[in-house]
Write a protein that holds these residues in place. Structure first.
Motif, PDB file in Angstrom:
ATOM      1  N   ALA A  60       0.816  -1.218   0.000  1.00  0.00           N
ATOM      2  CA  ALA A  60       0.000   0.000   0.000  1.00  0.00           C
ATOM      3  C   ALA A  60       0.845   1.261   0.000  1.00  0.00           C
ATOM      4  N   ALA A  61       2.137   1.125   0.260  1.00  0.00           N
ATOM      5  CA  ALA A  61       2.989   2.307   0.434  1.00  0.00           C
ATOM      6  C   ALA A  61       3.746   2.695  -0.831  1.00  0.00           C
ATOM      7  N   ILE A  62       3.677   1.850  -1.859  1.00  0.00           N
ATOM      8  CA  ILE A  62       4.456   2.095  -3.082  1.00  0.00           C
ATOM      9  C   ILE A  62       3.501   2.343  -4.243  1.00  0.00           C
ATOM     10  N   GLU A  90       5.673  -3.132  -9.222  1.00  0.00           N
ATOM     11  CA  GLU A  90       6.137  -4.322  -9.936  1.00  0.00           C
ATOM     12  C   GLU A  90       7.660  -4.401  -9.929  1.00  0.00           C
ATOM     13  N   SER A  91       8.309  -3.252 -10.162  1.00  0.00           N
ATOM     14  CA  SER A  91       9.771  -3.229 -10.154  1.00  0.00           C
ATOM     15  C   SER A  91      10.322  -3.522  -8.768  1.00  0.00           C
ATOM     16  N   GLU A  92       9.663  -2.997  -7.724  1.00  0.00           N
ATOM     17  CA  GLU A  92      10.111  -3.257  -6.361  1.00  0.00           C
ATOM     18  C   GLU A  92       9.987  -4.740  -6.012  1.00  0.00           C
ATOM     19  N   LEU A  93       8.945  -5.362  -6.520  1.00  0.00           N
ATOM     20  CA  LEU A  93       8.731  -6.779  -6.226  1.00  0.00           C
ATOM     21  C   LEU A  93       9.646  -7.691  -7.044  1.00  0.00           C
ATOM     22  N   PHE A  94       9.664  -7.484  -8.356  1.00  0.00           N
ATOM     23  CA  PHE A  94      10.317  -8.443  -9.252  1.00  0.00           C
ATOM     24  C   PHE A  94      11.637  -7.944  -9.827  1.00  0.00           C
ATOM     25  N   GLY A  95      11.993  -6.676  -9.568  1.00  0.00           N
ATOM     26  CA  GLY A  95      13.226  -6.134 -10.107  1.00  0.00           C
ATOM     27  C   GLY A  95      13.066  -5.679 -11.551  1.00  0.00           C
ATOM     28  N   HIS A  96      14.130  -5.117 -12.112  1.00  0.00           N
ATOM     29  CA  HIS A  96      14.083  -4.680 -13.515  1.00  0.00           C
ATOM     30  C   HIS A  96      15.460  -4.815 -14.153  1.00  0.00           C
ATOM     31  N   GLU A  97      15.458  -4.902 -15.478  1.00  0.00           N
ATOM     32  CA  GLU A  97      16.691  -4.961 -16.245  1.00  0.00           C
ATOM     33  C   GLU A  97      17.133  -3.543 -16.609  1.00  0.00           C
ATOM     34  N   THR A 133      12.527 -15.546   3.641  1.00  0.00           N
ATOM     35  CA  THR A 133      11.093 -15.262   3.756  1.00  0.00           C
ATOM     36  C   THR A 133      10.760 -13.936   3.092  1.00  0.00           C
ATOM     37  N   LEU A 134       9.687 -13.929   2.302  1.00  0.00           N
ATOM     38  CA  LEU A 134       9.166 -12.708   1.681  1.00  0.00           C
ATOM     39  C   LEU A 134       7.887 -12.319   2.402  1.00  0.00           C
ATOM     40  N   PHE A 135       7.860 -11.105   2.955  1.00  0.00           N
ATOM     41  CA  PHE A 135       6.683 -10.622   3.680  1.00  0.00           C
ATOM     42  C   PHE A 135       5.975  -9.562   2.844  1.00  0.00           C
ATOM     43  N   LEU A 136       4.745  -9.875   2.444  1.00  0.00           N
ATOM     44  CA  LEU A 136       3.925  -8.961   1.643  1.00  0.00           C
ATOM     45  C   LEU A 136       2.888  -8.315   2.551  1.00  0.00           C
ATOM     46  N   ASP A 137       3.210  -7.123   3.047  1.00  0.00           N
ATOM     47  CA  ASP A 137       2.300  -6.425   3.950  1.00  0.00           C
ATOM     48  C   ASP A 137       1.215  -5.721   3.138  1.00  0.00           C
ATOM     49  N   GLU A 138       0.016  -5.660   3.701  1.00  0.00           N
ATOM     50  CA  GLU A 138      -1.151  -5.030   3.063  1.00  0.00           C
ATOM     51  C   GLU A 138      -1.369  -5.577   1.650  1.00  0.00           C
ATOM     52  N   ILE A 139      -1.410  -6.896   1.568  1.00  0.00           N
ATOM     53  CA  ILE A 139      -1.594  -7.565   0.277  1.00  0.00           C
ATOM     54  C   ILE A 139      -2.933  -7.208  -0.360  1.00  0.00           C
ATOM     55  N   GLY A 140      -3.912  -6.807   0.465  1.00  0.00           N
ATOM     56  CA  GLY A 140      -5.222  -6.427  -0.071  1.00  0.00           C
ATOM     57  C   GLY A 140      -5.179  -5.195  -0.938  1.00  0.00           C
ATOM     58  N   ASP A 141      -4.091  -4.414  -0.849  1.00  0.00           N
ATOM     59  CA  ASP A 141      -3.955  -3.199  -1.660  1.00  0.00           C
ATOM     60  C   ASP A 141      -3.174  -3.436  -2.941  1.00  0.00           C
ATOM     61  N   MET A 142      -2.791  -4.678  -3.208  1.00  0.00           N
ATOM     62  CA  MET A 142      -2.051  -4.962  -4.441  1.00  0.00           C
ATOM     63  C   MET A 142      -2.962  -4.801  -5.653  1.00  0.00           C
ATOM     64  N   PRO A 143      -2.537  -4.045  -6.689  1.00  0.00           N
ATOM     65  CA  PRO A 143      -3.372  -3.862  -7.888  1.00  0.00           C
ATOM     66  C   PRO A 143      -3.677  -5.193  -8.572  1.00  0.00           C
ATOM     67  N   LEU A 144      -4.837  -5.265  -9.201  1.00  0.00           N
ATOM     68  CA  LEU A 144      -5.257  -6.513  -9.862  1.00  0.00           C
ATOM     69  C   LEU A 144      -4.258  -6.962 -10.918  1.00  0.00           C
ATOM     70  N   SER A 145      -3.652  -6.007 -11.634  1.00  0.00           N
ATOM     71  CA  SER A 145      -2.703  -6.379 -12.684  1.00  0.00           C
ATOM     72  C   SER A 145      -1.490  -7.109 -12.105  1.00  0.00           C
ATOM     73  N   LEU A 146      -1.070  -6.712 -10.915  1.00  0.00           N
ATOM     74  CA  LEU A 146       0.064  -7.372 -10.283  1.00  0.00           C
ATOM     75  C   LEU A 146      -0.340  -8.675  -9.615  1.00  0.00           C
ATOM     76  N   GLN A 147      -1.609  -8.776  -9.222  1.00  0.00           N
ATOM     77  CA  GLN A 147      -2.081 -10.007  -8.593  1.00  0.00           C
ATOM     78  C   GLN A 147      -1.899 -11.202  -9.529  1.00  0.00           C
ATOM     79  N   VAL A 148      -2.084 -10.980 -10.823  1.00  0.00           N
ATOM     80  CA  VAL A 148      -1.910 -12.056 -11.807  1.00  0.00           C
ATOM     81  C   VAL A 148      -0.466 -12.544 -11.779  1.00  0.00           C
ATOM     82  N   LYS A 149       0.489 -11.620 -11.755  1.00  0.00           N
ATOM     83  CA  LYS A 149       1.904 -11.992 -11.754  1.00  0.00           C
ATOM     84  C   LYS A 149       2.315 -12.643 -10.430  1.00  0.00           C
ATOM     85  N   MET A 150       1.725 -12.165  -9.335  1.00  0.00           N
ATOM     86  CA  MET A 150       2.022 -12.778  -8.040  1.00  0.00           C
ATOM     87  C   MET A 150       1.490 -14.210  -7.999  1.00  0.00           C
ATOM     88  N   LEU A 151       0.313 -14.429  -8.573  1.00  0.00           N
ATOM     89  CA  LEU A 151      -0.257 -15.773  -8.620  1.00  0.00           C
ATOM     90  C   LEU A 151       0.651 -16.705  -9.413  1.00  0.00           C
TER      91      LEU A 151
END
Length: 462
Positions: free
Chosen positions: A209-211, A217-224, A246-264
């Motif tokens: 929720a803070a980013i 997406e870049s913070e989560l998965f990085g970038h080239e 361990t990866l801690f995903l705080d406030e996961i309910g605020d993740m955008p739907l477009s990123l939810q697909v990639k997280m899944l």
């Protein structure tokens, strides 16, 4: 206290030589007894012997007919050794001073004339309270019981949550921690990591929720390098940084739907692709997510993917709000006060009776995070040695005076706390808890019925 490595030490503060002798002979060889007859001797003995329990006659020289010297000494004792249990000794008709002393922080009172059986009972109960509080501190800092660093709890509700964390920590399952803002979800996530086989590997946390959405997406998965304007070099994301840990995903309910697909996809295949990249990178992490939102409601409103929810919630750990944790508010507040007072060199600070009552009565909508702010501010702003309800910016409840004057209520509250802590220390083994309290098992069952105290973790979280 028998069986504890710490020897029982009692300090008797009494200026009458005859009463000194009588009180000393009330106790057998298992208790180390020290006698002091005035304030100076008492403070020296307190530093030298570090007694767990003190009996204090309020009528000390140079005011043997009053109580002014006794009250000053009570303040000094509680300031120097706040964990010490002080039993004030008063005259038969001196109810007002007994109430005042309990309000200042005395554990109990004893009225003259001397009765060895009653004195033994009161002193032994104080020793048991001291032992139980020490045991609870050990539980809170992680040496026994819950073993969760950063968690302070004595309530069955929170102890049940801690026991769940302990049980699932060794199992490499994806975990969803739910609860209101400020309840300590990240502390529990770190505890999961610290108690797991991944302890010596990274713990990477990200607040969804803070980013901003375009950076998340870049913070989560990085970038080239060159993936977008400003991407001057290749960067690992939080998922890669947590590899092996361990990866801690705080406030996961605020993740955008477009990123939810990639997280899944990541949760299913355990591979990622950096932004601007084409190479699949395998990552071994344990995923812990947290949210203050009702994900099932978000799913019904099509704001959260149902398949992602089931991937995240292999185990769900609900965290109770502070208002639902019986007795924890005062316990946490006192721990915070010790911490902040130590940092600010104000170690003599204590809570006044109206402050303690206000802490118990307040709803704490911001939970532990709100309490941290209030206690820290009060530690800075308080004048003198007592933090009041006003210093905490809390309203003193209307019945605080009545509660402070009701000695029966004071004793019942102490008894209720002792029983609850004994059950927790004994892991709800009634026989062991009864031994800790020095009562029979039928008596303990009668007391738990009287105070409606849960006799198992399961009862406590119903």
């Amino acid at each position: 206290m028998q069986g504890n490595a710490e020897a029982r030490s009692l300090l008797i503060i009494e200026d009458d030589p005859g009463l000194q002798s009588q009180m000393r002979w009330c106790f057998d060889g298992s208790t180390q007894v020290t006698v002091a007859e005035d304030r100076e001797e008492a403070m020296a003995a307190l530093r030298r012997c570090e007694p767990q329990v003190v009996t204090l006659d309020l009528g000390l020289p140079p005011d043997p007919g009053g109580a002014s010297e006794g009250f000053r000494l009570l303040e000094d004792i509680l300031g120097l050794a706040p964990a010490t249990k002080v039993i004030v000794v008063t005259g038969r008709e001196d109810r007002e001073n007994a109430v005042r002393a309990v309000g200042m922080g005395a554990a109990d009172f004893y009225q003259k004339p001397l009765d060895s059986d009653i004195l033994n009972f009161v002193v032994n109960r104080a020793f048991r309270l001291h032992e139980l509080e020490r045991e609870n501190e050990r539980l809170a800092v992680g040496h026994n019981g819950a073993r969760l660093k950063g968690i302070i709890a004595s309530s069955p509700q929170m102890i049940a949550t801690c026991r769940t964390i302990e049980k699932i920590a060794p199992a490499d399952v994806t975990t969803l921690i739910t609860g209101e803002t400020g309840t300590g979800k990240e502390v529990l996530a770190r505890a999961l990591h610290d108690l797991s086989p991944r302890l010596n590997k990274p713990f990477a946390a990200i607040n969804c929720a803070a980013i901003p959405e375009n950076l998340l997406e870049s913070e989560l998965f990085g970038h080239e390098k060159g993936a977008f304007t400003g991407a001057s070099q290749t960067k690992q994301g939080k998922v890669e940084m947590a590899h092996g840990g361990t990866l801690f995903l705080d406030e996961i309910g605020d993740m955008p739907l477009s990123l939810q697909v990639k997280m899944l996809r990541f949760l299913q295949e355990r591979v990622i692709e950096r932004v601007g990249g084409v190479r699949s990178i395998p990552v071994d992490v344990r995923v812990v997510a947290a949210t203050h939102q009702d994900l099932e409601t978000l799913i019904r409103n099509q704001q959260f993917r149902e398949d992602l929810y089931y991937r995240l919630s292999e185990i769900t750990v609900p965290v109770p709000p502070l208002r639902a944790r019986e007795g924890d508010a005062v316990l946490i507040a006192q721990s915070l006060l010790r911490e902040f007072a130590g940092q600010m060199n104000r170690t003599t600070l204590t809570f006044s009776e109206d402050a303690l009552h206000a802490i118990r009565a307040y709803h704490w909508p911001g939970n532990v995070r709100e309490m941290i702010n209030k206690v820290k501010r009060a530690t800075i702003m308080a004048e003198g040695k007592r933090i009041t309800a006003a210093d905490l910016e809390l309203d003193a409840a209307d019945d605080s005076v009545g509660s402070a004057l009701n000695l029966r209520q004071v004793r019942e509250d102490a008894e209720r706390r002792a029983i609850t802590q004994a059950l927790l220390c004994a892991d709800y083994n009634m026989a062991q808890a009864a031994r800790l309290l020095g009562v029979t098992r039928p008596t303990l069952y009668n007391l738990t019925d009287k105070y409606s105290i849960a006799t198992s973790v399961a009862q406590g979280v119903q």
